[in-house]
Design an enzyme around this catalytic site. Structure first.
Site, PDB file in Angstrom:
ATOM      1  N   GLU A 101       1.132  -1.159  11.940  1.00 45.30           N
ATOM      2  CA  GLU A 101       2.424  -1.036  11.268  1.00 45.30           C
ATOM      3  C   GLU A 101       3.122   0.301  11.546  1.00 45.30           C
ATOM      4  O   GLU A 101       3.289   1.127  10.638  1.00 45.30           O
ATOM      5  CB  GLU A 101       2.252  -1.234   9.755  1.00 45.30           C
ATOM      6  CG  GLU A 101       1.632  -2.572   9.386  1.00 45.30           C
ATOM      7  CD  GLU A 101       1.496  -2.788   7.872  1.00 45.30           C
ATOM      8  OE1 GLU A 101       1.714  -1.848   7.116  1.00 45.30           O
ATOM      9  OE2 GLU A 101       1.181  -3.917   7.473  1.00 45.30           O
ATOM     10  N   GLU A 126      -2.530  -9.598   8.924  1.00 40.71           N
ATOM     11  CA  GLU A 126      -2.559  -9.374   7.471  1.00 40.71           C
ATOM     12  C   GLU A 126      -1.617 -10.351   6.792  1.00 40.71           C
ATOM     13  O   GLU A 126      -0.478 -10.536   7.219  1.00 40.71           O
ATOM     14  CB  GLU A 126      -2.080  -7.961   7.076  1.00 40.71           C
ATOM     15  CG  GLU A 126      -3.029  -6.856   7.381  1.00 40.71           C
ATOM     16  CD  GLU A 126      -2.503  -5.480   6.947  1.00 40.71           C
ATOM     17  OE1 GLU A 126      -1.685  -5.407   5.995  1.00 40.71           O
ATOM     18  OE2 GLU A 126      -2.918  -4.492   7.570  1.00 40.71           O
TER      19      GLU A 126
HETATM   20  O1  IFM Z   1      -2.679  -2.189   2.044  1.00 38.88           O
HETATM   21  C1  IFM Z   1      -1.680  -2.344   3.002  1.00 38.88           C
HETATM   22  C2  IFM Z   1      -2.243  -2.157   4.397  1.00 38.88           C
HETATM   23  O2  IFM Z   1      -2.864  -0.926   4.553  1.00 38.88           O
HETATM   24  C3  IFM Z   1      -1.133  -2.254   5.417  1.00 38.88           C
HETATM   25  N1  IFM Z   1      -0.355  -3.451   5.226  1.00 38.88           N
HETATM   26  C4  IFM Z   1       0.103  -3.764   3.908  1.00 38.88           C
HETATM   27  C5  IFM Z   1      -1.037  -3.702   2.916  1.00 38.88           C
HETATM   28  C6  IFM Z   1      -0.542  -4.050   1.504  1.00 38.88           C
HETATM   29  O3  IFM Z   1       0.443  -3.153   1.102  1.00 38.88           O
END
Ligand code: IFM
Length: 448
Positions: free
Chosen positions: A170, A354
């Site tokens: 990210e 994710e």
């Molecule tokens: O916890 C985070 C993760 O580290 C990166 N993506 C989003 C998740 C939830 O906010």
């Protein structure tokens, strides 16, 4: 209901189901075995930055409990695990190896391989060594080359144990939350810093890719981007433009750079005068072809025009939300994937690296009833299945997260895990969502 449609490609064993974590969020042991301080240690120690003054210590104490955590993971019947390496654990200030830190990851990855799990390893999930921040962090172009040195070390040391390397997790969050609005470490708030930091993050990514490929040719190499759906609060041209700009800064900022080798011009309409310093060939480096793209998706934002050049959020009432206050909007995942397929002809295979939600889970009589998470995952799997039917090449799905963990500026209050963690005792309790996923994966195995 968590199960994807019976005729979905997700029932085939080739489709990977996994869960994900990140070093700073679970490991703890921030002072152990030569680990150096990271920008998140510093940020946590700054009053007012993290809810309740929480820190990365002891997190889930995974540094010591890794073996039983992996048993938990395999007990769920998952095919893969996504983790990140802590840069400050494996390299010292002079760029020399730290064997104790490297050995931790070697043991972890060896055990995962023995158990037959695919390993997705992210190099940078936000825990930048503090000594590099002291030299300007992501604002200093030199960091791209320091990152390539780090990539070189770990990919030589861990070659053969990794299914897929992701350079960054990210970059939007590192650049925008870290340098644009100051919600994340290192806590700067200046859009000019955000665009320059983003450029150096992506340059670091592009510089590291050939290094990873040379050292570990059998592994795949890619990057993980967070994406967000933006929809207009009304049908007015101004609000539709606002929604467009939202997606430009959330998605196209990274994806245009990776797949079109340019930054979107609209970004600089939104933030005039913030063009980063880009040298000859940088965009070629950034646009080096990928073996896969990791996508993290959580929610959508409804936005309207701010009356000038930008947008402001216009949250909808009466929609389902999670503990983060994020709207549950599964179809946004399908919409964006289909849009990306149309916009980027060179889009590589996609993994959802994710997806998940936070809820205020508690243990009662040994059980954690997290029905909303079961519905959430099921609805996103159905949206993903629909995107695949519309021609998007998706190869896997990782739930964020394996277990409750340190949720950045929200500390330990927000619980994203499929496994509940009691931070006082470090007792782990699989939630109903974990049991539902295990039932589905067992059924899938029996049908194979
Ligand atoms: O916890 C985070 C993760 O580290 C990166 N993506 C989003 C998740 C939830 O906010």
């Amino acid at each position: 209901m968590l199960v994807p449609p019976r005729d979905s490609a997700m029932w085939r064993k080739e489709f990977l189901f996994g869960s994900a974590t990140a070093s700073f969020q679970i490991e703890g042991a921030t002072h152990e075995d030569g680990r150096l301080p990271s920008i998140w240690d510093t940020f946590c120690a700054t009053p007012g930055k993290v809810l309740n003054g929480d820190t990365g210590e002891p997190a889930c104490d995974h540094y010591h409990r890794w073996a039983s955590d992996l048993d938990l993971l395999t007990g769920l019947g998952l095919d893969g695990y996504r983790l990140s390496l802590a840069w400050p654990r494996v390299m010292d200030e002079k760029g020399r190896r730290n064997d104790k830190g490297l050995d931790f990851y070697k043991r972890l990855l060896d055990r995962l391989c023995e158990k037959g799990l695919q390993t997705f390893v992210t190099l940078y999930h936000w825990d930048l060594p503090q000594h590099l921040e002291a030299r300007g962090g992501w604002l200093n172009r030199d960091i791209a080359y320091r990152f390539a040195d780090y990539a070189d070390l770990v990919s030589r040391e861990l070659a053969g144990k990794v299914t897929a390397w992701a350079t960054l997790n990210e970059p939007w969050c590192s650049a925008y939350l870290g340098y644009g609005n100051g919600h994340h470490a290192p806590g700067l708030s200046d859009p000019r810093c955000a665009t320059q930091a983003m450029h150096h993050l992506l340059l670091a990514h592009g510089t590291a890719l050939p290094v990873l490929r040379a050292n570990d040719p059998r592994a795949r190499a890619g990057i993980v981007a967070n994406i967000g759906r933006g929809t207009a609060a009304t049908n007015s041209p101004e609000d539709r433009r606002a929604a467009h700009l939202f997606e430009v800064q959330q998605n196209a900022w990274v994806l245009d750079a990776l797949f079109k080798k340019q930054y979107p011009a609209d970004l600089f309409e939104l933030w005039p005068g913030t063009e980063p310093l880009v040298l000859d060939h940088d965009m070629e480096t950034i646009g080096t072809p990928l073996d896969f793209l990791g996508i993290n998706y959580y929610t959508r934002s409804t936005v309207k025009s701010d009356g000038a050049h930008g947008f402001v959020e216009a949250p909808l009432a009466d929609v389902e939300r999670t503990q983060m206050g994020w709207e549950v909007y599964p179809d946004g995942l399908r919409q964006l994937l289909v849009q990306f397929k149309a916009s980027y002809p060179d889009l590589p295979p996609i993994y959802i690296t994710e997806n998940g939600m936070a809820s205020d889970d508690t243990v009662s009589h040994g059980e954690v009833v997290d029905e909303q998470r079961i519905r959430f995952i099921g609805a996103h799997l159905r949206a993903l299945d629909q995107a695949m039917r519309e021609g998007v090449d998706v190869r896997g799905y990782f739930v964020w997260s394996l277990m409750d963990n340190f949720e950045w500026s929200f500390g330990y209050e927000r619980r994203f895990g499929m496994v509940h963690v009691d931070y006082a005792t470090q007792v782990r309790t699989p939630k109903h969502s974990a049991l539902a996923l295990r039932r589905f994966l067992n059924e899938r195995r029996n049908c194979a």
